[in-house]
Design a protein around this motif. Structure first.
Motif, PDB file in Angstrom:
ATOM      1  N   SER A 134      43.680  45.387  39.299  1.00 26.59           N
ATOM      2  CA  SER A 134      43.601  46.631  40.059  1.00 26.59           C
ATOM      3  C   SER A 134      42.303  46.700  40.866  1.00 26.59           C
ATOM      4  O   SER A 134      42.309  47.067  42.046  1.00 26.59           O
ATOM      5  N   TYR A 137      42.552  43.932  43.744  1.00 25.55           N
ATOM      6  CA  TYR A 137      43.545  44.254  44.765  1.00 25.55           C
ATOM      7  C   TYR A 137      43.099  45.449  45.601  1.00 25.55           C
ATOM      8  O   TYR A 137      43.291  45.481  46.818  1.00 25.55           O
ATOM      9  N   GLN A 138      42.469  46.452  44.958  1.00 21.50           N
ATOM     10  CA  GLN A 138      41.987  47.602  45.711  1.00 21.50           C
ATOM     11  C   GLN A 138      40.871  47.189  46.671  1.00 21.50           C
ATOM     12  O   GLN A 138      40.826  47.653  47.816  1.00 21.50           O
ATOM     13  N   LEU A 141      42.532  45.519  49.609  1.00 18.17           N
ATOM     14  CA  LEU A 141      43.181  46.498  50.479  1.00 18.17           C
ATOM     15  C   LEU A 141      42.164  47.279  51.301  1.00 18.17           C
ATOM     16  O   LEU A 141      42.424  47.639  52.457  1.00 18.17           O
ATOM     17  N   ASP A 142      40.988  47.525  50.702  1.00 18.44           N
ATOM     18  CA  ASP A 142      39.939  48.264  51.398  1.00 18.44           C
ATOM     19  C   ASP A 142      39.129  47.392  52.347  1.00 18.44           C
ATOM     20  O   ASP A 142      38.231  47.895  53.036  1.00 18.44           O
TER      21      ASP A 142
END
Length: 226
Positions: A134, A137-138, A141-142
């Motif tokens: 998590s 991946y965050q 994505l950011d």
């Protein structure tokens, strides 16, 4: 720049003859908060002795200290998984701490009551692996993960002159991204990056370890900075 950035180092030791040793390292930009990858390697470790593992880690971490983004006094934080062999993990940590240069061992009883071997490293659980995925991946994505122009890599040619030389920057970075993208649930419901017989996830795991435990270390010890 006078600041000495921290070098966060994740290592997933080899668990058996068919597994690789995963190594990943990054700095964090003080201005943007970007995670900047400066090291990545997946070393084939079949029929490898502990002293050869130590020599490989020693050479790679020496290269990290010489990276253009590091500084002579940059502290290095080793984050080594202990799930399969505490003795091997301790040997890897010793190879790092025996070098010239500052190191910091955050995994002591006063800061962590669970999921660590004091003075050595960390244990991966199903929960921590999901949390690490998590976190990473965050960050992806950011857009908070980038790659330095120079990435320190290594292969077993350090210990075996017949081995292939290390891959180039783009090859090893693409392998890291591929491994991060292949995590999922296996038929037993276990989160794994090894969903096929031939797949490897050791480099991806090394990066996951470094990213997740960096946050945990900073939460446990507010004096630690990037």
């Amino acid at each position: 720049r006078s600041r000495c950035p921290t070098i966060w180092v994740g290592i997933d030791p080899p668990a058996h003859d068919k597994s690789d040793m995963g190594l990943a390292a990054f700095l964090v930009s003080p201005s943007s908060g970007q995670i900047v990858i400066i090291g990545a390697a997946a070393v084939e470790s079949g029929a490898t002795e502990v002293n050869e593992i130590q020599r490989t880690v020693d050479k790679w971490t020496q290269d990290l200290r010489a990276h253009p983004f590091a500084r002579p006094n940059s502290p290095m934080v080793p984050i080594v998984e202990c799930n399969n062999n505490d003795i091997l993990s301790r040997s890897i940590v010793n190879a790092i701490t025996a070098q010239a240069g500052a190191t910091y061992m955050p995994f002591v009883r006063g800061r962590f009551q669970r999921h660590v071997t004091p003075g050595v490293g960390v244990w991966t659980t199903a929960e921590s692996k999901l949390a690490a995925l998590s976190v990473v991946y965050q960050a992806l994505l950011d857009g908070r993960i980038s790659v330095a122009a120079t990435v320190c890599t290594i292969n077993r040619d350090v210990i075996d002159a017949r081995a292939q030389p290390p891959p180039d920057r783009d090859t090893i970075v693409n392998r890291l991204l591929d491994e991060l993208g292949q995590f999922g649930f296996d038929p037993r419901g276990k989160v794994s990056g090894k969903l096929t017989e031939d797949s490897q996830d050791d480099l991806g795991m090394a990066f996951l370890l470094a990213c997740y435990w960096r946050i945990s270390v900073k939460a446990a010890d507010p004096t630690v900075t990037d």
